[in-house]
Design a protein around this motif. Structure first.
Motif, PDB file in Angstrom:
ATOM      1  N   ILE A   9       0.828  -1.204   0.000  1.00 59.52           N
ATOM      2  CA  ILE A   9       0.000   0.000   0.000  1.00 59.52           C
ATOM      3  C   ILE A   9       0.867   1.260   0.000  1.00 59.52           C
ATOM      4  CG2 ILE A   9      -1.771   1.289   1.247  1.00 59.52           C
ATOM      5  CD1 ILE A   9      -2.787  -1.266  -0.019  1.00 59.52           C
ATOM      6  N   ALA A  10       1.913   1.278   0.827  1.00 68.51           N
ATOM      7  CA  ALA A  10       2.783   2.458   0.873  1.00 68.51           C
ATOM      8  C   ALA A  10       3.439   2.708  -0.485  1.00 68.51           C
ATOM      9  CB  ALA A  10       3.846   2.281   1.959  1.00 68.51           C
ATOM     10  N   LEU A  11       3.815   1.649  -1.181  1.00 71.60           N
ATOM     11  CA  LEU A  11       4.391   1.815  -2.517  1.00 71.60           C
ATOM     12  C   LEU A  11       3.337   2.267  -3.518  1.00 71.60           C
ATOM     13  CD1 LEU A  11       6.770  -1.284  -2.575  1.00 71.60           C
ATOM     14  CD2 LEU A  11       7.413   1.127  -2.327  1.00 71.60           C
ATOM     15  N   ARG A  42      11.341   5.509   2.182  1.00 68.71           N
ATOM     16  CA  ARG A  42      10.605   6.494   2.969  1.00 68.71           C
ATOM     17  C   ARG A  42       9.102   6.422   2.722  1.00 68.71           C
ATOM     18  NH1 ARG A  42      13.119  12.368   2.754  1.00 68.71           N
ATOM     19  NH2 ARG A  42      11.715  12.546   4.559  1.00 68.71           N
ATOM     20  N   ALA A  43       8.667   5.386   2.025  1.00 65.88           N
ATOM     21  CA  ALA A  43       7.249   5.293   1.666  1.00 65.88           C
ATOM     22  C   ALA A  43       6.353   5.236   2.889  1.00 65.88           C
ATOM     23  CB  ALA A  43       7.017   4.066   0.786  1.00 65.88           C
ATOM     24  N   ARG A  44       6.743   4.487   3.895  1.00 69.11           N
ATOM     25  CA  ARG A  44       5.928   4.376   5.095  1.00 69.11           C
ATOM     26  C   ARG A  44       5.874   5.704   5.854  1.00 69.11           C
ATOM     27  NH1 ARG A  44       5.315  -1.046   8.159  1.00 69.11           N
ATOM     28  NH2 ARG A  44       5.083  -2.542   6.463  1.00 69.11           N
ATOM     29  N   GLU A  45       7.001   6.348   5.984  1.00 64.84           N
ATOM     30  CA  GLU A  45       7.027   7.642   6.673  1.00 64.84           C
ATOM     31  C   GLU A  45       6.093   8.632   5.988  1.00 64.84           C
ATOM     32  OE1 GLU A  45       9.818  11.603   6.897  1.00 64.84           O
ATOM     33  OE2 GLU A  45      10.639   9.744   6.047  1.00 64.84           O
ATOM     34  N   VAL A  91       7.642  16.967   2.519  1.00 66.65           N
ATOM     35  CA  VAL A  91       8.148  15.592   2.500  1.00 66.65           C
ATOM     36  C   VAL A  91       7.746  14.898   1.203  1.00 66.65           C
ATOM     37  CG1 VAL A  91       7.914  13.309   3.565  1.00 66.65           C
ATOM     38  CG2 VAL A  91       8.288  15.316   4.999  1.00 66.65           C
ATOM     39  N   VAL A  92       6.509  15.114   0.759  1.00 67.15           N
ATOM     40  CA  VAL A  92       6.070  14.509  -0.502  1.00 67.15           C
ATOM     41  C   VAL A  92       6.960  14.969  -1.649  1.00 67.15           C
ATOM     42  CG1 VAL A  92       4.222  14.422  -2.206  1.00 67.15           C
ATOM     43  CG2 VAL A  92       3.673  14.195   0.218  1.00 67.15           C
ATOM     44  N   LEU A  93       7.199  16.259  -1.713  1.00 67.90           N
ATOM     45  CA  LEU A  93       8.024  16.789  -2.798  1.00 67.90           C
ATOM     46  C   LEU A  93       9.458  16.281  -2.700  1.00 67.90           C
ATOM     47  CD1 LEU A  93       6.670  20.454  -2.824  1.00 67.90           C
ATOM     48  CD2 LEU A  93       6.104  18.601  -4.404  1.00 67.90           C
ATOM     49  N   GLU A  94       9.961  16.193  -1.473  1.00 71.68           N
ATOM     50  CA  GLU A  94      11.330  15.714  -1.258  1.00 71.68           C
ATOM     51  C   GLU A  94      11.476  14.251  -1.656  1.00 71.68           C
ATOM     52  OE1 GLU A  94      14.220  14.860   2.581  1.00 71.68           O
ATOM     53  OE2 GLU A  94      12.757  16.491   2.693  1.00 71.68           O
TER      54      GLU A  94
END
Length: 552
Positions: free
Chosen positions: A438-440, A494-497, A480-483
């Motif tokens: 799901i995170a991916l 970092r997908a889960r974070e 964070v999304v953009l980074e």
């Protein structure tokens, strides 16, 4: 000789309208559900009826019995003929009949319109709150409708009215049966969630009739739940690539299709619902959607079952809170009721905050699936469904464990429902994609559909200005999304974070907009600002517990 009298034991929690006592759900239906000419919730009467039904002692007994008398597989009849049937206890059939009769499966499709999915979600939640196992075939039937819309007109016209029927018939009667349940079978031993690794083969027969192109399927499926459903949407490798097929248990001529149930899974929980391993050997199926686009065809079904995993987890959280709150209001220790003791009050209040956050998120998501959803709402739901599936379903097991502990030793026994709930909650984090999958998926949506980012934060931003800490976290989450999106090599790590941060700002935003101040303040202080401890009940000073407990 009587050695003691029973005292200070909590009375049975029965004879309750589970809808009326769930304030966040009632408010969500009033806010987002269908509204009448005078502005009231159209579904209120029906939902109160469901709430009273699932709150009866009889329904609770059926819920227990359906799990203590699990399904039994019969591969052959007594004369040695292959039948591949699963026998369920009558309690399970009574539960299914009630849920289907109330429209918990296809209410929103049979009577579409603004708020229809919210009303259906509320009914689904109420039934799943007390008995979650039956929710699997109910959910799959609901979710199959948009995929079936892609089938040939003859196949669609034959099956769709049966899916929309509110009659429940457990037998496999074939074409003459007026109603139907539909499941899905995607995963295989070697691939699991990696369905592109499937080896089940689909060979065209050359027949192209009213139901579309006919194929013969050969292979296996490692997880096939509710195997007594009337048909299944199955992924298999056709000459043109991985494709989706409708596989009925009974063929149009009334004969049984080849559908060999090898064994039933011995699961940790979800005992009332049969999950099986099946083999297909020249099994007849009809192509649904385009050949080679099986994943694209079945994805609408998967998306909606993921939404139901969120709703089902919210249902479990509500059961956990309701049982814990009931216990502490009736049980005394060390000179006072448990609810009047600050440590216990803080635990139950914290559990209630988590439950309300899950409920309001699930209902807001359901609203985004109505047929009036514009492009922005559709983009929002594509990202928010995956985000919520990841976070809310992962919060379920720990929430159930803490609620169970509120009941002390009683909670750990099978005589009380929270032991069953504790074993149930991990399932919803696994089904329809476990955490990493799901995170991916969240990363994929963000990469492929930038409009989903904008739509998601447009919804979240509706709470801007209410809490400085929330405003800051929203800005940081966007950053964070953009980074992460700019770092293709490191994004997966970092997908889960990223997903967690998105989930928390969404829940906080919805609570700030729609929940009482005591609830939203507690959520923002503990989940956004990080005040208090890491475990339930470690609330910081100043949290107004009394109104939170009153809603529980």
């Amino acid at each position: 000789m009587i050695t003691h009298e029973v005292s200070n034991q909590v009375p049975a929690r029965e004879g309750i309208d589970e809808y009326a006592t769930n304030a966040p759900l009632v408010e969500a239906v009033a806010r987002w559900g269908r509204r009448g000419a005078e502005g009231g919730a159209v579904a209120a009467s029906a939902l109160h009826e469901v709430g009273r039904h699932v709150g009866t002692a009889a329904f609770q007994h059926d819920a227990e019995r359906a799990n203590t008398h699990p399904p039994v597989l019969h591969t052959h009849d007594r004369w040695g003929r292959r039948i591949d049937e699963v026998e369920y206890d009558d309690a399970y059939h009574r539960i299914m009949a009630a849920a289907v009769g109330a429209g918990a499966h296809t209410w929103a499709w049979a009577d579409p319109g603004p708020g229809a999915n919210v009303d259906r979600a509320a009914a689904f939640l109420l039934f799943a709150q007390v008995e979650p196992g039956h929710a699997c075939p109910v959910s799959m039937t609901h979710a199959a409708v948009p995929t079936l819309e892609l089938a040939a007109s003859g196949l669609r016209d034959h099956w769709m009215p049966r899916l929309l029927s509110r009659e429940y018939r457990p037998d496999l009667d074939g074409p003459a049966k007026p109603s139907a349940l539909v499941g899905m079978a995607m995963t295989e031993k070697q691939g699991g969630s990696d369905v592109r690794a499937n080896t089940t083969r689909a060979d065209p027969t050359g027949v192209d009739d009213a139901w579309g192109r006919e194929f013969r399927l050969t292979g296996h499926k490692w997880f096939c739940s509710a195997p007594m459903s009337d048909a299944f949407l199955v992924l298999a490798q056709a000459p043109g690539g991985l494709s989706c097929f409708l596989v009925p248990r009974v063929l149009p001529d009334g004969s049984r299709n080849v559908f060999r149930i090898q064994r039933l899974k011995d699961k940790l929980g979800n005992r009332s619902n049969a999950s099986s391993e099946i083999e297909l050997d020249g099994t007849t199926g009809w192509l649904v959607g385009e050949e080679g686009r099986g994943i694209a065809t079945i994805v609408q079904m998967v998306t909606r079952t993921r939404l139901d995993c969120v709703i089902g987890t919210a249902a479990g959280m509500r059961q956990s809170v309701a049982e814990a709150a009931w216990h502490v209001r009736h049980r005394a220790a060390f000179g006072s009721l448990l609810v009047d003791q600050p440590a216990m009050a803080a635990v139950v209040a914290d559990l209630a905050v988590e439950s309300e956050a899950a409920t309001v998120t699930a209902m807001r998501l359901a609203r985004a699936y109505d047929d009036d959803a514009d492009a922005g709402e559709q983009a929002f739901r594509r990202l928010a469904t995956a985000v919520s599936k990841y976070w809310i379903c992962k919060r379920g097991p720990g929430h159930a464990a803490e609620a169970l502990e509120c009941l002390g030793g009683n909670g750990y026994t099978e005589a009380f429902p929270l032991a069953r709930r504790y074993r149930e909650q991990p399932l919803l984090a696994i089904w329809e994609g476990s955490g990493n999958v799901i995170a991916l998926d969240v990363l994929r949506v963000l990469a492929r559909e930038p409009e989903a980012f904008d739509a998601f934060f447009a919804v979240v931003a509706e709470a801007t200005g209410a809490h400085a800490a929330l405003d800051l976290e929203i800005a940081e989450a966007q950053a964070v999304v953009l980074e992460v999106s700019a770092d293709a090599a490191g994004a997966a790590a970092r997908a889960r974070e990223l997903t967690e941060r998105l989930a928390l700002v969404l829940q906080a935003s919805l609570l700030v907009q729609h929940a009482p101040a005591a609830v939203s303040d507690a959520f923002v202080r503990t989940r956004i600002e990080g005040d208090g401890g890491l475990l339930y009940g470690a609330l910081p000073p100043g949290v107004d517990i009394a109104p939170i407990l009153a809603r529980a």
